[in-house]
Design an enzyme around this catalytic site. Structure first.
Site, mmCIF file in Angstrom:
data_model
loop_
_atom_site.group_PDB
_atom_site.id
_atom_site.type_symbol
_atom_site.label_atom_id
_atom_site.label_comp_id
_atom_site.label_asym_id
_atom_site.label_seq_id
_atom_site.Cartn_x
_atom_site.Cartn_y
_atom_site.Cartn_z
ATOM 1 N N ARG A 103 0.844 -1.191 0.000
ATOM 2 C CA ARG A 103 0.000 0.000 0.000
ATOM 3 C C ARG A 103 0.884 1.246 0.000
ATOM 4 O O ARG A 103 1.945 1.263 0.649
ATOM 5 C CB ARG A 103 -0.845 -0.046 1.267
ATOM 6 C CG ARG A 103 -1.806 1.096 1.483
ATOM 7 C CD ARG A 103 -2.951 1.038 0.548
ATOM 8 N NE ARG A 103 -4.077 1.853 0.957
ATOM 9 C CZ ARG A 103 -5.068 2.177 0.136
ATOM 10 N NH1 ARG A 103 -5.061 1.773 -1.128
ATOM 11 N NH2 ARG A 103 -6.086 2.888 0.558
ATOM 12 N N THR A 376 -9.541 0.684 -9.176
ATOM 13 C CA THR A 376 -8.623 -0.321 -8.688
ATOM 14 C C THR A 376 -8.704 -1.464 -9.666
ATOM 15 O O THR A 376 -9.555 -1.463 -10.546
ATOM 16 C CB THR A 376 -9.142 -0.685 -7.273
ATOM 17 O OG1 THR A 376 -9.032 0.488 -6.484
ATOM 18 C CG2 THR A 376 -8.443 -1.836 -6.630
ATOM 19 N N THR A 394 -3.967 -0.720 -7.128
ATOM 20 C CA THR A 394 -4.756 0.488 -7.414
ATOM 21 C C THR A 394 -3.928 1.752 -7.547
ATOM 22 O O THR A 394 -2.821 1.847 -7.023
ATOM 23 C CB THR A 394 -5.787 0.707 -6.277
ATOM 24 O OG1 THR A 394 -6.675 1.737 -6.654
ATOM 25 C CG2 THR A 394 -5.133 1.041 -4.962
ATOM 26 N N ASP A 418 -7.740 8.406 0.437
ATOM 27 C CA ASP A 418 -8.272 7.313 1.268
ATOM 28 C C ASP A 418 -8.053 7.560 2.759
ATOM 29 O O ASP A 418 -8.564 6.827 3.598
ATOM 30 C CB ASP A 418 -7.654 5.966 0.857
ATOM 31 C CG ASP A 418 -8.473 5.285 -0.237
ATOM 32 O OD1 ASP A 418 -9.601 5.732 -0.502
ATOM 33 O OD2 ASP A 418 -7.990 4.312 -0.823
ATOM 34 N N GLY A 468 -13.534 -1.215 -7.132
ATOM 35 C CA GLY A 468 -14.850 -0.647 -6.815
ATOM 36 C C GLY A 468 -14.889 0.179 -5.554
ATOM 37 O O GLY A 468 -15.976 0.403 -5.008
HETATM 38 N N1 GLY Z 1 -8.325 3.115 -3.241
HETATM 39 C C1 GLY Z 1 -9.354 2.202 -2.993
HETATM 40 C C2 GLY Z 1 -9.075 1.359 -1.802
HETATM 41 O O1 GLY Z 1 -7.934 1.146 -1.464
HETATM 42 O O2 GLY Z 1 -9.980 0.917 -1.168
#
Ligand code: GLY
Length: 567
Positions: A103, A376, A394, A418, A468
């Protein structure tokens, strides 16, 4: 309904692979691609094929992941990336499970109030568009870490076909033409210039990306350090800085992908293995499935009033908890064991009433004593050795921040959105967050990505996931239920109409024109607010199901250009 599906299923799987199933009823299950040995399902057939070729060459699922991830960066720039991040959950053929978190994280110079105006209100464009929206990318660190631990072929063998794809180009689909057209103005506005993807690109054009090919060649030559310490990193940081961003070489140098323990839980005879924080996916999925487990969904039937109500009410409660408790586990203490315990969850569902909707305004996060606080893309791979992976990656929004580094040939994420820019104010997916997901330097922003593997009776059964945004969790949930409770094929399960509830806003979203009007009317009578107008796609699920005879069925969602390729 379930019995009927099961009967047909048995009839079909007893036929030989690739033969037209003998169906004796008017409801004909649709099967996806069925193969004997191995399968890759992703958002683009070029990427699925490159992954499959790696497997056929003797590589394993982890080798195929490295190649597929980069092939998506070339052929699916909407979400495939070098400038973003993701999560992978794996299950080796010996049953060992694990997960990797690559991430993005907040730059060192990020601060809690960086997206607020002088009145303390969020400025959404700042966290969604352009240089300040960009989190430190994790994808290259992720694939190299996976390769170091599990890879069997060289990086050169894995990435050379991807370089060829970038050089020779890929054919633009109608969906891609539409998306590029839609975002063209924003590309030019954000980059203050035209970029490769801002020129007029039509379906059936072949698009080459020589700059990305060069970047990948340098990465083959110099490894992960090329991105985090080398020329590529320097060009990246210089470009972001020239556009007014805050990311530095120190941010890149310090980035590390992290191995995590996945969230594991049982649902009837299934064992679900899904992504742990900083994704909310596994915890929310566990909460929802555990809350609905006592109900006999298969008897109620697929997308019937009762099934929709039960699932919606479980989703409402799980998303309320998500907003309060979840964040980066390296920064906040998350009571995962309690959140997914039967005791806590049966208490959460205690006030559920089949006669009327619970109002989200009457519901908050659950009380835990002693505790203070689109785009994503997904791909699934099962290899010929029995290893399985589930990967969701994503840039966050479509083409991320829209900021594109011309010299490197890729888009940068807008994952900073986010985070909870201001506790209590929704992000681009309408999700609320609290202190647990506030911005802090080097913190990972909370995700909804839910790459998931499922075991049945101790054996590998399914690999599944989807893009999504906030709908990821509920789309994965419904796909698993479609097979488990309603006896669908993998293909029917990914194609079936979906609905979604996320606590706030207090509305159940239904895929337009896909649900029985009488059921929607009954829901309204019981106090549910419904929305069928929203054109937002509810996930685009890709999955692989291990059939009882050991063959693999790939389910590639009809909502996109997704493709299952195997051998
Ligand atoms: N950017 C969408 C997620 O990580 O949930």
């Amino acid at each position: 309904m379930r019995l009927l599906y099961l009967l047909l299923f048995t009839l079909v799987i007893s036929c030989k692979t690739n033969q037209e199933p003998k169906i004796t009823s008017e409801i004909k299950p649709v099967f996806g691609v069925i193969e004997k040995n191995a399968m890759v399902v992703s958002a683009r057939k070029e990427a699925s094929k490159i992954g499959k070729d790696i497997l056929q060459k003797g590589g394993n699922a982890f080798d195929a992941m490295v190649a597929t991830e980069m092939a998506l960066a070339v052929s699916y720039p909407y979400a495939g990336n070098l400038g973003g991040g993701g999560f992978m959950v794996y299950r080796k053929n010996n049953g060992e499970t694990g997960a990797i978190d690559y991430r993005e994280k907040a730059p060192l110079a990020a601060s809690k109030d960086m997206y607020l105006d002088e009145n303390g209100d969020p400025i959404p464009e700042k966290s969604q568009l352009g240089p300040l929206a960009v989190g430190v990318p994790g994808t290259i660190a992720g694939i190299f870490e996976v390769h170091k631990k599990f890879g069997t072929l060289s990086i050169k063998e894995l990435l050379t076909p991807v370089v060829e794809l970038a050089k020779k180009g890929y054919v633009i689909t109608e969906n891609q033409e539409k998306r590029l057209e839609h975002f063209r103005e924003l590309f030019i506005e954000t980059n203050k210039d035209t970029i490769l993807y801002a020129k007029t690109i039509k379906a059936n054009d072949t698009l080459k990306n020589p700059m990305l090919a060069k970047t990948l060649e340098r990465i083959i030559e110099n490894g992960k350090d090329e991105f985090y310490q080398g020329v590529t990193g320097e060009k990246l940081v210089a470009y972001i800085k020239s556009q007014g961003g805050i990311m530095t070489m120190e941010d890149l140098n310090k980035y590390e992908a992290k191995w995590r323990d996945p969230v594991q839980f049982s649902y009837k005879d299934l064992n679900i293995i899904s992504m742990s924080p900083p994704s909310s996916g596994g915890v929310c999925l566990a909460q929802i499935m555990k809350m609905i487990e006592p109900y006999n969904l298969s008897e109620y039937g697929h997308n019937t009033l009762k099934s929709i109500q039960i699932i919606t009410e479980a989703e409402r409660r799980a998303y309320a908890d998500r907003s309060f408790y979840l964040g980066d586990p390296d920064f906040v203490k998350i009571p995962i064991d309690t959140l997914i315990s039967n005791e806590y969850l049966s208490e959460r569902m205690k006030d559920f009433d089949m006669d009327k909707a619970t109002l989200s305004s009457d519901l908050s996060y659950g009380s835990i004593p002693g505790y203070e606080s689109s785009e994503t893309t997904h791909y699934s791979i099962i290899d010929q050795f029995g290893n399985a992976i589930s990967v969701t990656t994503t840039l966050n929004g479509a083409y991320g921040s829209k900021l594109y580094v011309p010299e490197l040939g890729f888009f940068l994420n807008n994952e900073m959105d986010d985070f909870s820019a201001k506790p209590g104010t929704p992000n681009m997916f309408g999700l609320l967050g609290a202190e647990a997901n506030a911005i802090e330097p080097e913190k990972r922003m909370l995700s909804s990505m839910t790459p998931t593997l499922v075991e049945k009776d101790g054996e590998l059964w399914m690999s599944v996931g989807t893009p999504g945004g906030s709908t990821i969790i509920t789309s994965v949930l419904q796909t698993i239920l479609n097979v488990k409770e309603y006896g669908m094929t993998m293909q029917d399960a990914v194609n079936a109409p979906r609905f979604h509830h996320q606590w706030l806003p207090d509305v159940v979203i239904f895929e337009p024109n896909s649900f029985d009007k009488k059921i929607l009317d009954s829901l309204k009578t019981k106090g549910y607010k419904t929305n069928e107008e929203e054109s937002r796609v509810i996930g685009k699920v890709d999955g692989i199901l291990v059939l009882p005879d050991g063959n693999l069925e790939g389910g590639a969602d009809k909502r996109g250009d997704d493709a299952a390729v195997g051998f």
